[in-house]
Scaffold this motif. Structure first.
Motif, PDB file in Angstrom:
ATOM      1  N   LEU A   2      11.681 -44.601  13.508  1.00 35.97           N
ATOM      2  CA  LEU A   2      11.618 -43.148  13.630  1.00 35.97           C
ATOM      3  C   LEU A   2      11.683 -42.803  15.105  1.00 35.97           C
ATOM      4  O   LEU A   2      11.074 -43.492  15.942  1.00 35.97           O
ATOM      5  CB  LEU A   2      10.318 -42.602  13.016  1.00 35.97           C
ATOM      6  N   SER A   3      12.413 -41.748  15.451  1.00 29.04           N
ATOM      7  CA  SER A   3      12.600 -41.443  16.868  1.00 29.04           C
ATOM      8  C   SER A   3      12.750 -39.951  17.118  1.00 29.04           C
ATOM      9  O   SER A   3      13.137 -39.181  16.229  1.00 29.04           O
ATOM     10  CB  SER A   3      13.821 -42.194  17.421  1.00 29.04           C
ATOM     11  N   VAL A   4      12.437 -39.562  18.361  1.00 30.60           N
ATOM     12  CA  VAL A   4      12.597 -38.177  18.825  1.00 30.60           C
ATOM     13  C   VAL A   4      13.194 -38.216  20.222  1.00 30.60           C
ATOM     14  O   VAL A   4      13.007 -39.180  20.963  1.00 30.60           O
ATOM     15  CB  VAL A   4      11.251 -37.424  18.850  1.00 30.60           C
ATOM     16  N   PRO A   5      13.928 -37.169  20.624  1.00 30.66           N
ATOM     17  CA  PRO A   5      14.496 -37.162  21.970  1.00 30.66           C
ATOM     18  C   PRO A   5      13.448 -36.834  23.023  1.00 30.66           C
ATOM     19  O   PRO A   5      12.471 -36.142  22.747  1.00 30.66           O
ATOM     20  CB  PRO A   5      15.544 -36.042  21.882  1.00 30.66           C
ATOM     21  N   VAL A   6      13.675 -37.348  24.211  1.00 37.54           N
ATOM     22  CA  VAL A   6      12.853 -37.012  25.372  1.00 37.54           C
ATOM     23  C   VAL A   6      13.770 -36.350  26.390  1.00 37.54           C
ATOM     24  O   VAL A   6      14.782 -36.947  26.793  1.00 37.54           O
ATOM     25  CB  VAL A   6      12.192 -38.265  25.984  1.00 37.54           C
ATOM     26  N   THR A   7      13.446 -35.144  26.783  1.00 40.16           N
ATOM     27  CA  THR A   7      14.249 -34.425  27.775  1.00 40.16           C
ATOM     28  C   THR A   7      13.364 -34.006  28.937  1.00 40.16           C
ATOM     29  O   THR A   7      12.177 -33.692  28.759  1.00 40.16           O
ATOM     30  CB  THR A   7      14.921 -33.172  27.168  1.00 40.16           C
ATOM     31  N   VAL A   8      13.946 -33.999  30.113  1.00 42.77           N
ATOM     32  CA  VAL A   8      13.244 -33.557  31.314  1.00 42.77           C
ATOM     33  C   VAL A   8      14.096 -32.481  31.970  1.00 42.77           C
ATOM     34  O   VAL A   8      15.244 -32.739  32.343  1.00 42.77           O
ATOM     35  CB  VAL A   8      13.007 -34.735  32.285  1.00 42.77           C
ATOM     36  N   GLU A   9      13.548 -31.268  32.040  1.00 39.79           N
ATOM     37  CA  GLU A   9      14.259 -30.125  32.614  1.00 39.79           C
ATOM     38  C   GLU A   9      15.623 -29.937  31.957  1.00 39.79           C
ATOM     39  O   GLU A   9      16.630 -29.695  32.622  1.00 39.79           O
ATOM     40  CB  GLU A   9      14.381 -30.277  34.135  1.00 39.79           C
ATOM     41  N   GLY A  10      15.651 -30.107  30.643  1.00 41.63           N
ATOM     42  CA  GLY A  10      16.857 -29.867  29.872  1.00 41.63           C
ATOM     43  C   GLY A  10      17.820 -31.031  29.798  1.00 41.63           C
ATOM     44  O   GLY A  10      18.801 -30.965  29.049  1.00 41.63           O
ATOM     45  N   ALA A  11      17.559 -32.108  30.535  1.00 44.37           N
ATOM     46  CA  ALA A  11      18.456 -33.268  30.536  1.00 44.37           C
ATOM     47  C   ALA A  11      17.893 -34.384  29.663  1.00 44.37           C
ATOM     48  O   ALA A  11      16.679 -34.657  29.691  1.00 44.37           O
ATOM     49  CB  ALA A  11      18.658 -33.777  31.959  1.00 44.37           C
ATOM     50  N   PHE A  12      18.757 -35.024  28.891  1.00 45.61           N
ATOM     51  CA  PHE A  12      18.336 -36.131  28.031  1.00 45.61           C
ATOM     52  C   PHE A  12      17.871 -37.298  28.893  1.00 45.61           C
ATOM     53  O   PHE A  12      18.610 -37.791  29.750  1.00 45.61           O
ATOM     54  CB  PHE A  12      19.497 -36.559  27.133  1.00 45.61           C
ATOM     55  N   ALA A  13      16.636 -37.760  28.656  1.00 43.42           N
ATOM     56  CA  ALA A  13      16.067 -38.843  29.456  1.00 43.42           C
ATOM     57  C   ALA A  13      15.888 -40.123  28.665  1.00 43.42           C
ATOM     58  O   ALA A  13      15.673 -41.186  29.254  1.00 43.42           O
ATOM     59  CB  ALA A  13      14.717 -38.410  30.034  1.00 43.42           C
ATOM     60  N   GLY A  14      15.980 -40.043  27.328  1.00 40.48           N
ATOM     61  CA  GLY A  14      15.795 -41.227  26.512  1.00 40.48           C
ATOM     62  C   GLY A  14      15.179 -40.870  25.177  1.00 40.48           C
ATOM     63  O   GLY A  14      15.259 -39.722  24.724  1.00 40.48           O
ATOM     64  N   VAL A  15      14.515 -41.851  24.574  1.00 43.78           N
ATOM     65  CA  VAL A  15      14.029 -41.713  23.203  1.00 43.78           C
ATOM     66  C   VAL A  15      12.611 -42.262  23.103  1.00 43.78           C
ATOM     67  O   VAL A  15      12.311 -43.324  23.660  1.00 43.78           O
ATOM     68  CB  VAL A  15      14.956 -42.499  22.246  1.00 43.78           C
ATOM     69  N   ALA A  16      11.756 -41.543  22.412  1.00 48.94           N
ATOM     70  CA  ALA A  16      10.468 -42.088  21.999  1.00 48.94           C
ATOM     71  C   ALA A  16      10.641 -42.549  20.555  1.00 48.94           C
ATOM     72  O   ALA A  16      11.131 -41.785  19.710  1.00 48.94           O
ATOM     73  CB  ALA A  16       9.371 -41.039  22.100  1.00 48.94           C
ATOM     74  N   ALA A  17      10.264 -43.781  20.262  1.00 46.89           N
ATOM     75  CA  ALA A  17      10.544 -44.341  18.937  1.00 46.89           C
ATOM     76  C   ALA A  17       9.388 -45.206  18.462  1.00 46.89           C
ATOM     77  O   ALA A  17       8.550 -45.660  19.252  1.00 46.89           O
ATOM     78  CB  ALA A  17      11.833 -45.164  18.969  1.00 46.89           C
ATOM     79  N   ALA A  18       9.356 -45.414  17.136  1.00 40.02           N
ATOM     80  CA  ALA A  18       8.340 -46.275  16.537  1.00 40.02           C
ATOM     81  C   ALA A  18       8.950 -47.039  15.374  1.00 40.02           C
ATOM     82  O   ALA A  18       9.761 -46.495  14.619  1.00 40.02           O
ATOM     83  CB  ALA A  18       7.146 -45.452  16.044  1.00 40.02           C
ATOM     84  N   ASP A  19       8.572 -48.301  15.241  1.00 38.92           N
ATOM     85  CA  ASP A  19       8.973 -49.125  14.103  1.00 38.92           C
ATOM     86  C   ASP A  19       7.881 -49.093  13.044  1.00 38.92           C
ATOM     87  O   ASP A  19       6.681 -49.194  13.359  1.00 38.92           O
ATOM     88  CB  ASP A  19       9.189 -50.585  14.537  1.00 38.92           C
ATOM     89  N   VAL A  20       8.305 -48.953  11.791  1.00 36.29           N
ATOM     90  CA  VAL A  20       7.393 -48.970  10.651  1.00 36.29           C
ATOM     91  C   VAL A  20       7.943 -49.975   9.640  1.00 36.29           C
ATOM     92  O   VAL A  20       9.106 -49.873   9.233  1.00 36.29           O
ATOM     93  CB  VAL A  20       7.294 -47.577  10.006  1.00 36.29           C
ATOM     94  N   PHE A  21       7.153 -50.953   9.258  1.00 32.87           N
ATOM     95  CA  PHE A  21       7.601 -51.897   8.247  1.00 32.87           C
ATOM     96  C   PHE A  21       7.775 -51.166   6.913  1.00 32.87           C
ATOM     97  O   PHE A  21       6.924 -50.370   6.512  1.00 32.87           O
ATOM     98  CB  PHE A  21       6.602 -53.028   8.064  1.00 32.87           C
ATOM     99  N   VAL A  22       8.870 -51.461   6.215  1.00 29.17           N
ATOM    100  CA  VAL A  22       9.131 -50.810   4.929  1.00 29.17           C
ATOM    101  C   VAL A  22       7.992 -51.078   3.949  1.00 29.17           C
ATOM    102  O   VAL A  22       7.570 -50.184   3.207  1.00 29.17           O
ATOM    103  CB  VAL A  22      10.484 -51.272   4.360  1.00 29.17           C
ATOM    104  N   ARG A  23       7.468 -52.286   3.952  1.00 27.50           N
ATOM    105  CA  ARG A  23       6.395 -52.615   3.012  1.00 27.50           C
ATOM    106  C   ARG A  23       5.167 -51.737   3.245  1.00 27.50           C
ATOM    107  O   ARG A  23       4.438 -51.394   2.293  1.00 27.50           O
ATOM    108  CB  ARG A  23       6.030 -54.101   3.089  1.00 27.50           C
ATOM    109  N   ARG A  24       4.927 -51.355   4.484  1.00 28.68           N
ATOM    110  CA  ARG A  24       3.787 -50.485   4.773  1.00 28.68           C
ATOM    111  C   ARG A  24       4.075 -49.047   4.324  1.00 28.68           C
ATOM    112  O   ARG A  24       3.211 -48.369   3.761  1.00 28.68           O
ATOM    113  CB  ARG A  24       3.464 -50.507   6.263  1.00 28.68           C
ATOM    114  N   PHE A  25       5.304 -48.609   4.599  1.00 31.31           N
ATOM    115  CA  PHE A  25       5.650 -47.242   4.199  1.00 31.31           C
ATOM    116  C   PHE A  25       5.632 -47.125   2.678  1.00 31.31           C
ATOM    117  O   PHE A  25       5.149 -46.131   2.126  1.00 31.31           O
ATOM    118  CB  PHE A  25       7.016 -46.867   4.768  1.00 31.31           C
ATOM    119  N   GLU A  26       6.158 -48.143   2.009  1.00 34.01           N
ATOM    120  CA  GLU A  26       6.130 -48.139   0.548  1.00 34.01           C
ATOM    121  C   GLU A  26       4.686 -48.116   0.039  1.00 34.01           C
ATOM    122  O   GLU A  26       4.366 -47.408  -0.933  1.00 34.01           O
ATOM    123  CB  GLU A  26       6.852 -49.368  -0.005  1.00 34.01           C
ATOM    124  N   GLY A  27       3.819 -48.853   0.684  1.00 36.37           N
ATOM    125  CA  GLY A  27       2.420 -48.862   0.272  1.00 36.37           C
ATOM    126  C   GLY A  27       1.777 -47.493   0.374  1.00 36.37           C
ATOM    127  O   GLY A  27       0.884 -47.155  -0.403  1.00 36.37           O
TER     128      GLY A  27
END
Length: 254
Positions: A171-196
């Motif tokens: 899962l991810s969201v954009p990171v912008t600084v003063e309107g410019a794209f600076a990168g991505v904040a992201a997280a990994d989630v195991f499918v087995r955990r999400f299913e649980g």
């Protein structure tokens, strides 16, 4: 003459209320939304902290050392599995810098993973473009989604051969600084955990039901016909419900 006796009014017979019909699909949507929003809430925290760290004093360009300020926050999200009050969904989390953002590292990931044996560990990859093992993260959906303007991205399920060898979602969201794209904040989630987290609600639906991401890939399902990772392209007899503002939908059959 004798006066007529008063006629007693009929006593109303109470009619029992019909039992409320449970909307199992709505309950499942609410549960999925709760689970995914918990991860995105953590990513919004990472985004805010990243923006702050990318504005160093003196107006200079940010460097790798500036991102060290993120670590206590990232580690706290990976400690969820050891704190009963917090959901143990996130297995990896961090900030992925846009190429050229940092003055001393053209490519960089401030990425940390849980470690069942102890403290979180940092993911280290070959980020030298001249190397045959170069890890070009810019072609992954979790990066291109935010880059193209998507506020919320869910990538996968896929086998994460580069990090955990687990069947995962990112899962991810954009990171912008003063309107410019600076990168991505992201997280990994195991499918087995999400299913649980969501399968009990999906199993409460008295019909085939499965969750898909924006690309139609199945994330979780209560039927063997639609397994996680398969792709749904629409079909007669299915109803699609959006999961709030998330890039997820609940599909139910007759």
């Amino acid at each position: 003459m004798t006066a007529n006796a008063p006629v007693a009014a009929p006593v109303p017979v109470p009619v029992p209320e019909a039992p409320a019909v449970r909307d199992h699909a709505a309950e499942a949507v609410a549960r999925v939304r709760e689970a995914a929003e918990g991860v995105f809430a953590a990513l919004r925290e990472v985004r805010a902290a990243t923006v702050a760290s990318l504005r160093p004093a003196g107006g200079r360009r940010p460097v790798v050392a500036d991102l060290a300020a993120l670590r206590p926050l990232l580690w706290s999200r990976l400690d969820a599995g050891r704190v009963p009050a917090l959901p143990a969904l996130i297995a990896g989390i961090g900030f992925i810098a846009a190429p050229g953002l940092l003055a001393d590292a053209p490519w960089y990931l401030e990425w940390w993973q849980e470690n069942p044996a102890g403290d979180p560990v940092q993911l280290l990859r070959d980020l030298d473009p001249s190397s045959s093992a170069f890890y070009d993260y810019t072609h992954w959906d979790w990066y291109t989604g935010p880059l193209s303007g998507a506020e919320l991205t869910v990538c996968g399920p896929y086998v994460d051969y580069l990090c955990t060898d687990e069947y995962s979602l990112t899962l991810s969201v954009p990171v912008t600084v003063e309107g410019a794209f600076a990168g991505v904040a992201a997280a990994d989630v195991f499918v087995r955990r999400f299913e649980g987290a969501v399968l009990p609600a999906l199993r409460g639906i008295p019909a085939p039901a499965f969750l898909v991401n924006a690309g139609g890939r199945v994330v979780a399902s209560n039927t063997a016909r639609w397994t996680a990772g398969s792709v749904y392209r629409g079909g007669e007899g299915y109803t699609v419900r959006p999961v709030g503002e998330l890039p997820l939908s609940l599909v139910t059959g007759a």
